[in-house]
Motif scaffolding. Structure first.
Motif, PDB file in Angstrom:
ATOM      1  N   ASN A  87       6.777  58.372  89.887  1.00  0.00           N
ATOM      2  CA  ASN A  87       6.687  59.799  90.179  1.00  0.00           C
ATOM      3  C   ASN A  87       7.406  60.661  89.149  1.00  0.00           C
ATOM      4  O   ASN A  87       7.026  61.823  88.934  1.00  0.00           O
ATOM      5  CB  ASN A  87       7.266  60.071  91.572  1.00  0.00           C
ATOM      6  CG  ASN A  87       6.345  59.595  92.673  1.00  0.00           C
ATOM      7  OD1 ASN A  87       5.126  59.717  92.571  1.00  0.00           O
ATOM      8  ND2 ASN A  87       6.910  59.028  93.733  1.00  0.00           N
ATOM      9  N   GLU A  88       8.427  60.113  88.515  1.00  0.00           N
ATOM     10  CA  GLU A  88       9.134  60.888  87.490  1.00  0.00           C
ATOM     11  C   GLU A  88       8.191  61.214  86.341  1.00  0.00           C
ATOM     12  O   GLU A  88       8.216  62.329  85.799  1.00  0.00           O
ATOM     13  CB  GLU A  88      10.348  60.098  86.997  1.00  0.00           C
ATOM     14  CG  GLU A  88      11.418  60.963  86.342  1.00  0.00           C
ATOM     15  CD  GLU A  88      11.137  61.232  84.876  1.00  0.00           C
ATOM     16  OE1 GLU A  88      11.583  62.277  84.343  1.00  0.00           O
ATOM     17  OE2 GLU A  88      10.469  60.398  84.236  1.00  0.00           O
ATOM     18  N   ALA A  89       7.346  60.255  85.977  1.00  0.00           N
ATOM     19  CA  ALA A  89       6.364  60.492  84.915  1.00  0.00           C
ATOM     20  C   ALA A  89       5.346  61.545  85.340  1.00  0.00           C
ATOM     21  O   ALA A  89       4.900  62.369  84.520  1.00  0.00           O
ATOM     22  CB  ALA A  89       5.653  59.189  84.554  1.00  0.00           C
TER      23      ALA A  89
ATOM     24  N   THR B 218      15.671  67.836  85.227  1.00  0.00           N
ATOM     25  CA  THR B 218      16.590  67.118  84.334  1.00  0.00           C
ATOM     26  C   THR B 218      17.938  66.924  85.011  1.00  0.00           C
ATOM     27  O   THR B 218      18.546  65.847  84.916  1.00  0.00           O
ATOM     28  CB  THR B 218      16.771  67.891  83.020  1.00  0.00           C
ATOM     29  OG1 THR B 218      15.511  68.015  82.367  1.00  0.00           O
ATOM     30  CG2 THR B 218      17.741  67.176  82.100  1.00  0.00           C
ATOM     31  N   LEU B 219      18.406  67.946  85.704  1.00  0.00           N
ATOM     32  CA  LEU B 219      19.689  67.860  86.408  1.00  0.00           C
ATOM     33  C   LEU B 219      19.650  66.794  87.492  1.00  0.00           C
ATOM     34  O   LEU B 219      20.576  65.970  87.612  1.00  0.00           O
ATOM     35  CB  LEU B 219      20.024  69.222  87.030  1.00  0.00           C
ATOM     36  CG  LEU B 219      21.240  69.273  87.961  1.00  0.00           C
ATOM     37  CD1 LEU B 219      22.510  68.940  87.196  1.00  0.00           C
ATOM     38  CD2 LEU B 219      21.365  70.631  88.628  1.00  0.00           C
ATOM     39  N   LEU B 220      18.583  66.773  88.289  1.00  0.00           N
ATOM     40  CA  LEU B 220      18.485  65.818  89.391  1.00  0.00           C
ATOM     41  C   LEU B 220      18.343  64.381  88.888  1.00  0.00           C
ATOM     42  O   LEU B 220      18.804  63.448  89.553  1.00  0.00           O
ATOM     43  CB  LEU B 220      17.298  66.176  90.291  1.00  0.00           C
ATOM     44  CG  LEU B 220      17.435  67.477  91.100  1.00  0.00           C
ATOM     45  CD1 LEU B 220      16.142  67.772  91.860  1.00  0.00           C
ATOM     46  CD2 LEU B 220      18.603  67.399  92.073  1.00  0.00           C
ATOM     47  N   VAL B 221      17.732  64.201  87.725  1.00  0.00           N
ATOM     48  CA  VAL B 221      17.529  62.852  87.197  1.00  0.00           C
ATOM     49  C   VAL B 221      18.740  62.366  86.397  1.00  0.00           C
ATOM     50  O   VAL B 221      19.244  61.259  86.611  1.00  0.00           O
ATOM     51  CB  VAL B 221      16.266  62.794  86.317  1.00  0.00           C
ATOM     52  CG1 VAL B 221      16.166  61.440  85.611  1.00  0.00           C
ATOM     53  CG2 VAL B 221      15.014  63.016  87.167  1.00  0.00           C
TER      54      VAL B 221
ATOM     55  N   GLY C  46      22.988  62.719  89.399  1.00  0.00           N
ATOM     56  CA  GLY C  46      21.735  62.174  88.872  1.00  0.00           C
ATOM     57  C   GLY C  46      21.122  61.187  89.849  1.00  0.00           C
ATOM     58  O   GLY C  46      21.290  61.303  91.066  1.00  0.00           O
ATOM     59  N   VAL C  47      20.402  60.203  89.332  1.00  0.00           N
ATOM     60  CA  VAL C  47      19.785  59.181  90.191  1.00  0.00           C
ATOM     61  C   VAL C  47      20.869  58.139  90.498  1.00  0.00           C
ATOM     62  O   VAL C  47      21.115  57.237  89.718  1.00  0.00           O
ATOM     63  CB  VAL C  47      18.587  58.522  89.491  1.00  0.00           C
ATOM     64  CG1 VAL C  47      17.947  57.479  90.416  1.00  0.00           C
ATOM     65  CG2 VAL C  47      17.553  59.578  89.103  1.00  0.00           C
TER      66      VAL C  47
ATOM     67  N   LEU D 155      13.010  76.974  85.038  1.00  0.00           N
ATOM     68  CA  LEU D 155      13.948  76.591  86.091  1.00  0.00           C
ATOM     69  C   LEU D 155      13.572  75.243  86.683  1.00  0.00           C
ATOM     70  O   LEU D 155      14.441  74.396  86.950  1.00  0.00           O
ATOM     71  CB  LEU D 155      13.963  77.666  87.184  1.00  0.00           C
ATOM     72  CG  LEU D 155      14.963  77.471  88.330  1.00  0.00           C
ATOM     73  CD1 LEU D 155      16.381  77.313  87.800  1.00  0.00           C
ATOM     74  CD2 LEU D 155      14.874  78.641  89.309  1.00  0.00           C
ATOM     75  N   PHE D 156      12.284  75.030  86.887  1.00  0.00           N
ATOM     76  CA  PHE D 156      11.795  73.754  87.426  1.00  0.00           C
ATOM     77  C   PHE D 156      12.174  72.601  86.502  1.00  0.00           C
ATOM     78  O   PHE D 156      12.673  71.557  86.945  1.00  0.00           O
ATOM     79  CB  PHE D 156      10.272  73.815  87.595  1.00  0.00           C
ATOM     80  CG  PHE D 156       9.657  72.564  88.154  1.00  0.00           C
ATOM     81  CD1 PHE D 156       9.497  72.406  89.519  1.00  0.00           C
ATOM     82  CD2 PHE D 156       9.227  71.543  87.317  1.00  0.00           C
ATOM     83  CE1 PHE D 156       8.934  71.254  90.045  1.00  0.00           C
ATOM     84  CE2 PHE D 156       8.656  70.387  87.829  1.00  0.00           C
ATOM     85  CZ  PHE D 156       8.518  70.239  89.201  1.00  0.00           C
TER      86      PHE D 156
END
Length: 216
Positions: free
Chosen positions: A91-93, A64-67, A75-76, A58-59
């Protein structure tokens, strides 16, 4: 990743969508800690591993959905979020690395029937690090929500101001029309009725605008 706003432009999401994004982001913090906690417990409680796998799936999906976004979520889509995720701190990395390490820990647990001792301090350290990152992202969404609300209010005020200006101009026109109609005698009676109705309409518009501004 979607392109963020161009200079001079700003995407304004409705309040329901912003609340949904804030809730999703906030849930990520809870999920990250649940993943690590269940991995730690899996050595003595085998059923905890299934909970860790479920939470990690789920995390990962939510990240993926938020980015990247989809038909429902953008997304972004604004510069501040892009900076937090892909700026100097990257922070994404860090989030992707956290997901990878958790997947490795799960695989190790499934292969060796227990979490390797060497992974315990690593997961503990990452749990603290990732919750700080996720908190920063959530705060960024919250700040964007406040900014969008200010932009919406400003846009509404500008619209109301334009309506008031048009109503005042229309009132001047109707007043001049009534004067001309009065000077025209019987020939201007029908014109006077129209001008009077126009005056009533502009008065009603001004009252509605004033009421709307007060209620906001």
């Amino acid at each position: 990743m979607k392109k963020t706003d161009k200079p001079g432009q700003h995407t304004i999401l409705n309040s329901d969508r912003m609340v949904a994004l804030i809730n999703l982001s906030g849930r990520q913090r809870m999920l990250s800690q649940r993943i690590v906690l269940n991995l730690m417990m899996s050595t003595h409680h085998p059923e905890a591993l299934a909970h860790a796998k479920e939470a990690l799936a789920l995390f990962s999906q939510t990240h993926t959905l938020l980015v990247k976004g989809n038909h429902e979520y953008p997304g972004v889509y604004f510069a501040a979020l892009e900076k937090v995720l892909f700026g100097p701190e990257d922070n994404e990395a860090k989030i992707r690395q956290f997901i990878q390490h958790c997947q490795q820990a799960i695989s190790a647990c499934e292969s060796n029937q227990g979490l390797p001792a060497a992974m315990i301090p690593l997961l503990g350290e990452e749990a603290s690090l990732i919750v700080a990152v996720l908190n920063q992202i959530t705060v960024t969404y919250e700040n964007e929500s406040k900014h969008c609300e200010l932009l919406r209010r400003k846009k509404q005020e500008n619209l109301m101001s334009s309506i008031q200006k048009i109503a005042k101009e229309a009132k001047i026109v109707s007043f001049n029309a009534q004067v001309i109609a009065a000077r025209s005698g019987d020939a201007g009676k029908e014109f006077a009725v129209v001008a009077s109705v126009m005056t009533d309409i502009t008065n009603e518009i001004e009252q509605l605008v004033a009421k709307a501004l007060v209620s906001d």
